[in-house]
Motif scaffolding. Structure first.
Motif, short mmCIF file in Angstrom:
data_model
loop_
_atom_site.label_atom_id
_atom_site.label_comp_id
_atom_site.label_asym_id
_atom_site.label_seq_id
_atom_site.Cartn_x
_atom_site.Cartn_y
_atom_site.Cartn_z
N MET A 85 -18.00 44.44 -35.09
CA MET A 85 -18.85 45.27 -34.27
C MET A 85 -19.33 46.45 -35.11
SD MET A 85 -17.79 47.11 -30.73
CE MET A 85 -18.99 47.07 -29.46
N ALA A 86 -20.61 46.64 -35.21
CA ALA A 86 -21.19 47.72 -36.02
C ALA A 86 -21.07 49.05 -35.28
CB ALA A 86 -22.65 47.42 -36.32
N SER A 87 -20.76 50.08 -36.04
CA SER A 87 -20.69 51.41 -35.42
C SER A 87 -22.07 52.04 -35.39
CB SER A 87 -19.70 52.30 -36.17
OG SER A 87 -20.17 52.50 -37.48
N ALA A 88 -22.31 52.79 -34.35
CA ALA A 88 -23.60 53.45 -34.19
C ALA A 88 -23.69 54.63 -35.16
CB ALA A 88 -23.77 53.93 -32.76
N VAL A 89 -24.83 54.77 -35.77
CA VAL A 89 -25.07 55.91 -36.66
C VAL A 89 -25.49 57.09 -35.79
CG1 VAL A 89 -26.50 56.78 -38.53
CG2 VAL A 89 -25.78 54.39 -38.53
N PRO A 90 -24.80 58.23 -35.93
CA PRO A 90 -25.17 59.39 -35.12
C PRO A 90 -26.61 59.82 -35.39
CG PRO A 90 -23.11 59.78 -36.29
CD PRO A 90 -23.70 58.51 -36.82
N ARG A 91 -27.31 60.17 -34.36
CA ARG A 91 -28.67 60.68 -34.46
C ARG A 91 -28.59 62.07 -35.05
NH1 ARG A 91 -33.39 61.65 -35.09
NH2 ARG A 91 -34.99 61.97 -33.53
N THR A 92 -29.46 62.36 -36.01
CA THR A 92 -29.51 63.69 -36.60
C THR A 92 -30.90 64.29 -36.39
OG1 THR A 92 -30.18 62.81 -38.76
CG2 THR A 92 -27.82 63.10 -38.38
N LEU A 93 -30.97 65.60 -36.57
CA LEU A 93 -32.22 66.33 -36.45
C LEU A 93 -32.37 67.22 -37.68
CD1 LEU A 93 -31.93 67.53 -32.74
CD2 LEU A 93 -33.45 65.74 -33.59
N SER A 94 -33.60 67.35 -38.15
CA SER A 94 -33.86 68.34 -39.19
C SER A 94 -33.65 69.72 -38.58
CB SER A 94 -35.30 68.20 -39.71
OG SER A 94 -36.21 68.61 -38.69
N LEU A 95 -33.56 70.73 -39.42
CA LEU A 95 -33.38 72.08 -38.91
C LEU A 95 -34.53 72.47 -37.98
CD1 LEU A 95 -31.99 74.80 -38.72
CD2 LEU A 95 -33.09 75.44 -40.88
N ASP A 96 -35.76 72.19 -38.40
CA ASP A 96 -36.91 72.54 -37.56
C ASP A 96 -36.88 71.79 -36.23
OD1 ASP A 96 -37.93 74.36 -39.37
OD2 ASP A 96 -39.33 72.93 -40.28
N ASP A 97 -36.53 70.50 -36.27
CA ASP A 97 -36.45 69.72 -35.03
C ASP A 97 -35.30 70.21 -34.15
OD1 ASP A 97 -38.65 68.18 -35.69
OD2 ASP A 97 -37.47 66.47 -36.39
N ALA A 98 -34.18 70.57 -34.77
CA ALA A 98 -33.04 71.09 -34.01
C ALA A 98 -33.41 72.42 -33.34
CB ALA A 98 -31.83 71.27 -34.91
N ARG A 99 -34.09 73.28 -34.06
CA ARG A 99 -34.53 74.55 -33.47
C ARG A 99 -35.45 74.30 -32.29
NH1 ARG A 99 -36.21 78.12 -38.78
NH2 ARG A 99 -34.11 78.92 -39.27
N SER A 100 -36.41 73.41 -32.48
CA SER A 100 -37.37 73.10 -31.43
C SER A 100 -36.68 72.49 -30.21
CB SER A 100 -38.44 72.14 -31.97
OG SER A 100 -39.32 71.75 -30.95
N ALA A 101 -35.84 71.49 -30.44
CA ALA A 101 -35.17 70.80 -29.34
C ALA A 101 -34.24 71.74 -28.59
CB ALA A 101 -34.39 69.60 -29.88
N ALA A 102 -33.47 72.53 -29.32
CA ALA A 102 -32.54 73.46 -28.67
C ALA A 102 -33.31 74.51 -27.88
CB ALA A 102 -31.64 74.12 -29.71
N GLY A 103 -34.42 74.98 -28.43
CA GLY A 103 -35.24 75.96 -27.72
C GLY A 103 -35.85 75.39 -26.46
N GLU A 104 -36.31 74.14 -26.53
CA GLU A 104 -36.89 73.49 -25.36
C GLU A 104 -35.83 73.32 -24.27
OE1 GLU A 104 -38.61 69.77 -26.68
OE2 GLU A 104 -39.63 70.80 -28.33
N ALA A 105 -34.65 72.87 -24.66
CA ALA A 105 -33.58 72.67 -23.69
C ALA A 105 -33.15 74.00 -23.07
CB ALA A 105 -32.39 71.97 -24.35
N ALA A 106 -33.01 75.03 -23.90
CA ALA A 106 -32.61 76.34 -23.39
C ALA A 106 -33.67 76.89 -22.43
CB ALA A 106 -32.38 77.31 -24.54
N SER A 107 -34.94 76.69 -22.75
CA SER A 107 -36.01 77.17 -21.87
C SER A 107 -35.95 76.49 -20.51
CB SER A 107 -37.38 76.93 -22.51
OG SER A 107 -37.56 77.76 -23.62
#
Length: 116
Positions: free
Chosen positions: A1-23
């Motif tokens: 059974m293959a293990s799932a590779v964790p999804r990662t975000l670039s710093l810019d994408d992480a900033r954007s996503a976290a800001g959107e969620a916080a908003s």
């Protein structure tokens, strides 16, 4: 059974996503909704999380989907992990504190991941 590779975000994408969620979580109607749910728990942190986390997940689901995460609790955890990978960044630290305040009020904000 293959293990799932964790999804990662670039710093810019992480900033954007976290800001959107916080908003979304900090929108007045959502703050009121989550506060009401936590109030129903009568000070029991586990009950508060059991009531508020599903509602918070519903609120941020569009952000999860937009950034390639599943709109469920494992997807939410992967999203938070991907953001925390940039935990040394001051913008991420600010957004993470806002997210944690809504998802797990009264709990300390987890420490940032050390730089690698």
């Amino acid at each position: 059974m293959a293990s799932a590779v964790p999804r990662t975000l670039s710093l810019d994408d992480a900033r954007s996503a976290a800001g959107e969620a916080a908003s979304l979580l900090n929108a007045p109607a959502n703050v009121e909704r989550l506060s009401t749910l936590r109030g129903q728990a009568g000070g029991n942190i586990m009950q508060a999380m059991a009531l508020a986390v599903p509602a918070a997940l519903e609120i941020v689901s569009p952000v999860l989907a937009k950034h390639g995460f599943e709109s469920n609790q494992p997807g939410l955890m992967s999203f938070l992990f991907a953001i925390n990978m940039h935990g040394q960044d001051p913008v991420i630290q600010q957004h993470r504190a806002q997210l944690m305040a809504q998802f797990m009020p009264g709990m300390p904000v987890p420490m940032a991941v050390p730089p690698q």
